[in-house]
Motif scaffolding. Sequence first.
Motif, short mmCIF file in Angstrom:
data_model
loop_
_atom_site.label_atom_id
_atom_site.label_comp_id
_atom_site.label_asym_id
_atom_site.label_seq_id
_atom_site.Cartn_x
_atom_site.Cartn_y
_atom_site.Cartn_z
N SER A 16 2.70 -1.81 1.60
CA SER A 16 1.52 -2.69 1.56
C SER A 16 0.31 -2.08 2.25
N GLU A 17 0.28 -0.75 2.36
CA GLU A 17 -0.89 -0.10 2.96
C GLU A 17 -2.07 -0.21 2.00
N PRO A 18 -3.19 -0.75 2.42
CA PRO A 18 -4.35 -0.85 1.53
C PRO A 18 -4.80 0.53 1.05
N HIS A 19 -5.08 0.64 -0.24
CA HIS A 19 -5.47 1.92 -0.80
C HIS A 19 -6.26 1.72 -2.08
N VAL A 20 -6.95 2.75 -2.47
CA VAL A 20 -7.71 2.76 -3.72
C VAL A 20 -7.26 3.94 -4.55
N VAL A 21 -7.06 3.72 -5.83
CA VAL A 21 -6.72 4.79 -6.77
C VAL A 21 -7.99 5.14 -7.54
N ILE A 22 -8.37 6.41 -7.49
CA ILE A 22 -9.53 6.90 -8.23
C ILE A 22 -9.03 7.71 -9.42
N THR A 23 -9.52 7.39 -10.62
CA THR A 23 -9.10 8.08 -11.84
C THR A 23 -10.32 8.61 -12.57
N VAL A 24 -10.24 9.86 -13.01
CA VAL A 24 -11.28 10.40 -13.89
C VAL A 24 -11.07 9.79 -15.27
N PHE A 96 -12.40 3.16 -9.94
CA PHE A 96 -11.85 2.87 -8.62
C PHE A 96 -11.05 1.57 -8.73
N GLU A 97 -9.79 1.62 -8.38
CA GLU A 97 -8.94 0.43 -8.46
C GLU A 97 -8.23 0.19 -7.14
N LYS A 98 -8.25 -1.06 -6.70
CA LYS A 98 -7.55 -1.46 -5.47
C LYS A 98 -6.33 -2.28 -5.89
N PRO A 99 -5.17 -1.63 -6.01
CA PRO A 99 -3.98 -2.35 -6.50
C PRO A 99 -3.62 -3.52 -5.60
N LEU A 100 -3.25 -4.61 -6.24
CA LEU A 100 -2.77 -5.76 -5.48
C LEU A 100 -1.32 -5.53 -5.09
N SER A 101 -1.01 -5.76 -3.83
CA SER A 101 0.38 -5.66 -3.41
C SER A 101 1.09 -6.96 -3.76
N GLY A 102 2.41 -6.95 -3.70
CA GLY A 102 3.18 -8.13 -4.03
C GLY A 102 3.07 -9.20 -2.95
N PRO A 103 3.67 -10.36 -3.19
CA PRO A 103 3.59 -11.44 -2.21
C PRO A 103 4.36 -11.10 -0.94
N GLU A 104 3.87 -11.62 0.18
CA GLU A 104 4.50 -11.40 1.47
C GLU A 104 4.80 -12.74 2.13
N THR A 124 14.44 -10.40 -3.58
CA THR A 124 13.36 -10.95 -4.39
C THR A 124 12.17 -10.00 -4.35
N HIS A 125 11.10 -10.36 -5.07
CA HIS A 125 9.90 -9.51 -5.08
C HIS A 125 9.02 -9.74 -3.87
N PHE A 126 9.45 -10.59 -2.94
CA PHE A 126 8.70 -10.81 -1.71
C PHE A 126 9.00 -9.72 -0.68
N LYS A 127 7.95 -9.30 0.01
CA LYS A 127 8.13 -8.50 1.21
C LYS A 127 8.21 -9.48 2.37
N VAL A 128 9.33 -9.49 3.08
CA VAL A 128 9.58 -10.51 4.09
C VAL A 128 9.40 -9.93 5.48
N HIS A 129 8.66 -10.64 6.32
CA HIS A 129 8.48 -10.30 7.72
C HIS A 129 9.06 -11.44 8.56
#
Length: 230
Positions: A16-24, A96-104, A124-129
Amino acid sequence: MEWDCIKALAERSASSEPHVVITVCGHEGSAPRNLGAKMIVTDKAFLGTIGGGHLEKKAIEEARALLSSNEEALHRKYPLGGALGQCCGGSVDLLFEKPLSGPELYVFGAGHVGQALCRTMDGTHFKVHVIDDRKEWIESTSIPDSVHRHYCEWDAFAEEAEWSGERTFVAVMTYRHDIDQAIVSYAMERPAKFIGLIGSQAKWKRFQNRFQQKGTSQDQIERIKCPIGL
């Protein structure tokens, strides 16, 4: 390089580290990289390349600005001329795309019910803390390995956590009612998809009275699901 980027993207999505994907996504004339070339940018690092030089420096700055904005994507066209200190003579289109992470799910309280909830959510698809300041509970072997454990005070976690109106789910079930109330009071002021509080109708009625005395709006109070569950 593309496979390295894909692997890195998977790793960042898992963390879940915030990141941006840049594509030519397009170019005219000469350009330093082909269509589909990618790079991943975080607030402290980057991987891959879209051509280097001033173009890449400008793109990294743009990506980091996107990280701190409410936008999820943007498109930019850069002429490869003197303004960027490059002499290719063409232009490059970047997506520039900022992918959405899954639910937490933030489980405040690693007691018996909190542990049971962690086990239910395992797979499940949840990241649990799970968050608890009691060492013997947070280290319990009954909590699945997939769950992220946070041995700390609840507010230390909450202040560093990401709060999203689409991806954040909260379950409050600590060992003290005053802590439960403090967490609920904090959470209702943050964006979240779901905020649930364990307890009886009588407990929730007392909490509501206290919130109302403090001037909490009814809309905020109604965000809380109590008793939690079905």
